[in-house]
Write a protein that holds these residues in place. Structure first.
Motif: not given
Length: 134
Positions: A27-35
Motif C-alpha cells: 500500500q503506497f500513499p499518493e503521490p508514490a515513488v516506489v523502490s
C-alpha cells in the motif's frame, strides 16, 4: 529472480544487501515513488541483460479494454526499459534497486511487471500494489 516493492531506503527492511523501506502490504500513499528491488541469478559477468518494467492497472478487463489494446490505446501508463552489462557479486548474484516514479498514476490497484532477458532466456515476475488517495 526475486522481486520486492518498498517505499524507500532507511525504513527498516533489507533485501539482500540493500536497505528498503517497508510499507503496509503493498500500500503506497499518493503521490508514490516506489523502490523496486530484484535479484538476478546465473547471469555471466559481462553479458548484457535487458529489463522491461511495466505498471498496468488491475481490472478493467472487459471488451472495451481488449479493443483499446487491439488498436494500441491500452498501453501501460508506465513503461521503462534498459540494457546493462552484468556485474554479479562473488556468489553470482546481481542486486538491482530502481526507483519508479508513479506520481502520474491515479489511486487504485496496479500490477508491476518486470521482465529480464539474457539472450533468448526470459524471466518474468509481477507484484500487485495499491496507490491510496490522499
Amino acid at each position: 529472480k526475486r522481486l520486492g516493492l518498498a517505499a524507500g531506503a532507511g525504513m527498516g527492511g533489507r533485501g539482500g544487501g540493500v536497505e528498503l523501506g517497508l510499507v503496509p502490504p503493498r500500500q503506497f500513499p499518493e503521490p508514490a515513488v516506489v523502490s523496486l528491488f530484484y535479484e538476478l541469478y546465473n547471469v555471466p559477468a559481462g553479458a548484457t541483460y535487458r529489463t522491461r518494467i511495466r505498471v498496468v492497472p488491475v481490472g478493467g478487463g472487459g471488451v472495451g479494454s481488449a479493443v483499446k489494446r487491439l488498436f494500441g490505446r491500452g498501453r501501460a501508463p508506465i513503461s521503462l526499459s534498459f540494457s546493462e552489462p552484468a556485474n554479479p557479486d562473488a556468489a553470482g548474484v546481481i542486486q538491482v534497486l530502481r526507483r519508479v516514479d508513479m506520481r502520474a498514476l491515479k489511486p487504485g490497484a496496479y500490477r508491476v511487471e518486470v521482465e529480464t532477458a539474457v539472450g533468448s532466456r526470459v524471466v518474468r515476475r509481477a507484484r500487485e500494489l495499491v496507490i491510496r488517495g490522499s
